[in-house]
Structure formats: C-alpha cells, structure tokens
Scaffold this active site. Sequence first.
Site, short mmCIF file in Angstrom:
data_model
loop_
_atom_site.label_atom_id
_atom_site.label_comp_id
_atom_site.label_asym_id
_atom_site.label_seq_id
_atom_site.Cartn_x
_atom_site.Cartn_y
_atom_site.Cartn_z
N ASP A 122 4.92 -1.24 -7.17
CA ASP A 122 3.49 -0.93 -7.22
C ASP A 122 3.07 -0.32 -5.89
O ASP A 122 3.31 -0.89 -4.83
CB ASP A 122 2.70 -2.23 -7.49
CG ASP A 122 1.26 -1.94 -7.91
OD1 ASP A 122 0.97 -0.80 -8.30
OD2 ASP A 122 0.44 -2.88 -7.84
N HIS A 129 -9.74 3.07 -2.98
CA HIS A 129 -9.45 1.65 -3.20
C HIS A 129 -9.04 0.96 -1.90
O HIS A 129 -9.58 -0.09 -1.55
CB HIS A 129 -8.34 1.50 -4.26
CG HIS A 129 -7.84 0.09 -4.41
ND1 HIS A 129 -8.62 -0.90 -4.96
CD2 HIS A 129 -6.66 -0.49 -4.09
CE1 HIS A 129 -7.93 -2.05 -4.97
NE2 HIS A 129 -6.74 -1.82 -4.44
N ARG A 138 -11.68 -6.52 6.12
CA ARG A 138 -11.40 -6.34 7.54
C ARG A 138 -12.59 -5.71 8.24
O ARG A 138 -13.51 -6.40 8.64
CB ARG A 138 -10.11 -5.53 7.75
CG ARG A 138 -8.84 -6.33 7.47
CD ARG A 138 -7.59 -5.55 7.84
NE ARG A 138 -7.55 -4.25 7.19
CZ ARG A 138 -7.03 -4.03 5.98
NH1 ARG A 138 -6.49 -5.01 5.29
NH2 ARG A 138 -7.05 -2.83 5.45
N ASP A 229 -2.76 -3.79 -14.00
CA ASP A 229 -2.04 -4.71 -13.12
C ASP A 229 -2.92 -5.95 -12.89
O ASP A 229 -3.62 -6.06 -11.89
CB ASP A 229 -1.74 -3.99 -11.80
CG ASP A 229 -0.74 -4.76 -10.96
OD1 ASP A 229 -0.03 -5.61 -11.51
OD2 ASP A 229 -0.67 -4.49 -9.74
N TYR A 240 -0.79 -14.20 0.28
CA TYR A 240 -0.19 -12.88 0.55
C TYR A 240 0.27 -12.66 1.99
O TYR A 240 1.01 -11.72 2.27
CB TYR A 240 -1.13 -11.76 0.09
CG TYR A 240 -2.16 -11.30 1.09
CD1 TYR A 240 -3.32 -12.04 1.30
CD2 TYR A 240 -1.98 -10.13 1.83
CE1 TYR A 240 -4.26 -11.62 2.20
CE2 TYR A 240 -2.93 -9.71 2.73
CZ TYR A 240 -4.07 -10.46 2.92
OH TYR A 240 -5.00 -10.03 3.83
#
Length: 412
Positions: A122, A129, A138, A229, A240
């Site tokens: 992916d 995006h 952030r 997805d 993550y």
Amino acid sequence: MNSWIEIPKNSDFSIHNLPFGIFSANSNPKRVGIAIGSNIIDLVACNDLDIFKDLGINNKILENDFLNDFIGLGKNNTKKVREIIQMHLTDDSSPIKTNTSAIISMNEAELHLPVKVGDYTDFYSSIEHASNIGSMFRDPSNPLLPNWRHLPVGYHGRASSIIVSGVDIHRPIGQIMPPDADKPVFSSSKRMDFELEMGYIIGKNSSLGSCIKTDDADNYIFGKVLFNDWSARDIQKWEYVPLGPFLGKSFASSISPWVVTIEALENFRVAGPIQNPEVLDYLKFNGLKNYDINLSVSILPEKTNIETIVCESNFKYMYWNMNQQIAHHTINGCNLNIGDMMASGTISGKSEDSYGSMLELSWGGKKNIELNDGSSRTFIDDYDSVIMRGYCEKDNIRVGFGEVKSKLLPSI
Ligand code: MN
C-alpha cells in the site's frame, strides 16, 4: 462501435471496456469471464466454440478459481482475447450470439475474488491526503515529512484478508489508548474508516535482483480495481509507532470484482501534478502516466436504505504514478509476481468534499457528516455499507469499474 448485445446507456461495462473477472453460475465451476453491459461472456464456452483457436489456450487456464494463470499467458495474449471478444460482440454472425451457454446474466452469477494475491503493498501517494494527515497529527504549516516529495512512501500490507465486493466485515477489536488515559484498553474500534483507493494487479513476474524502469513499468500492470482499504483509526494510532500500520489495517481490504485492463484505460491518460523538487533519475518518466478516473464513496445505512455520496475524488490527483511506484518498489532488487496487488493510498482531492477517508472528511472526528436519511457520521457505524464507484468518460465513451460494496457488521 455497435454491439448486437444490449448494453444499457451509461453502463460501466461498455464495448470499449471488457474487463476480466472470475464468476460462477448454473452450478458450473469458477471460470474467467468478461463483463459486457449487464451480462458476462463465459470464456470457457467461447474457447469451446474455438474462437481463440489461434492462441491455443487450454481450458484449464480459463476454468480456474483465479485470473493468475490467465494473466500468466502474457499481455500479448490477454490483449488479443479482449480484441477477439470485441470483434465477436460487434459481429452479427458471431457464434457467441446463438450459443446460450456463452452469455450469462450478471444477476444470475456469483462474482469471486479475481486474483490470488501474493503480496500486497500500500502506497501513500496522494499529496492532499498526506498533507491532511500531516496537518491533523503534526504541523499544519509543514504537513509533509522530509522524504515525502522524494520517494513514493509505502508499506507491506496483508494479502490474506483482501476480499471481494459483497463480503461483509466485522468491526475489529484490539488495543486502543483512550485520550488522556495512561494505559490502553481492549475494545471494539470506535473509529472505523474507509480509504478510497485504487489497486493495480501485477501482470508479469520480475526476477530477484532486477529493477523495473519507469518506461517499462506499463508492461507489468495488468489492470486496475477499486480498493477500500478498511482502517481502524484508533487501533492504528496506538500501534503504528515506529514500524507503521499493522492490525488497524490488516483485518480487511475490499476490491471490486472486475479488473479493468490498462489497455482499456489508454484513452484516459492525463498528466499528473508537477513534481517539485525534481525527483532522482530512477523516478523520472516519459509521457502521460496518470489516469482521469472519477471516483466516489457512498454510505448506505441498513435501517433507512438511503444512500449518501460523502466523497467525490479523482485518480488523476495522484502525485506519484504507478510507474514510479513500480520503479521504486524494485530499485533495491525486490521481485514482483503475477497477482501482486499494489494500492495507491487514499485518493483525496483539494476540496473538502473530495477527501477519501472519514478521518479527513470529519477532520479527526470533529465535524459531523450529514447523511440524506437525517443521521450523521464522524466514522462508520455498524450496519453501514460503504460503496465505492469509479468510471472514465470521454467523447461519449465510458469505461467503468462497477463498484466495491461491503457492510460493516458489529464485532464478533
Ligand atoms: Mn491505505
């Protein structure tokens, strides 16, 4: 180009498209078919009529659970199969016309996962995006990480849970760190999301240790599908760091059943966004490598059965193209195999109604998305179906992907 077979106006599956898929009907084993209008052409029946006789295709390749062996015949052959079918569908004297077993109504057929996916990668190739996510989590004044404009960022995903349209999924369960808590809880995901993506299927093996150049990459792309997805944002957020997405992604990704060949998309090529700064030599490319494909996402709640389009985007916004993704993927000598799936990453546009995920549409859950049935969402509710559609249109010629539709069920 006129066909003797009835093709509804605005059908995605026009005489110019002729996508490949795997279907079953009339208690026959799974087999390769081509979609035309609301029907499927059975390629096993066509082979029995000897219409591919110059290609010498064994029926074992066509009476098959997956397209992989068929794709393995090579682009020259699969291209010819489409051309032969197109010729027959426009020829009144074709034997297909009078052979009742060669034409099956799509309503009477079951559509299956078209390919056995070996590896799935992916990417993260939409600048809109990546910028939205970077702004949210952030720094809005500097949303892209330093590597983003220099290489197509990607990760290795999970192939086993790639499923076809129509297969429902359950809300995943896992570890979540609630806001302001000091330890994680075990819970159903509260932030279920889709990602509007397109996948492409690798159509040719490459060998370990070799690189594929951007100019040669077209030969390695068999065709494209719509790709949802599915993402559990709360699980993803906690897990993550530092190695990237894992269980928040690997529970399911849904694809559309018909694989639209890269040849059918030829007339819809467009230029992509200007890449600045200039990319390294191995990522430079010639010609038009983006595609003008209109994309949409709808939410369909089960209770009211009233659908709402929540996003309209376009594949042409992609900053990094497929050729660059393939060149980058193989620059270290990593080999690709027939049936590998590459996904684009979420395809967002510039406007707020073109964002390809609920995370962006609801801006991290802060904004309600109003639906036509009077309800609202920040993420996906149980018993919502998510439907993605895509089509190209130019000079009254339409080449579409149909849809990928799957319903979110409660956790088991
Ligand atoms: Mn994704």
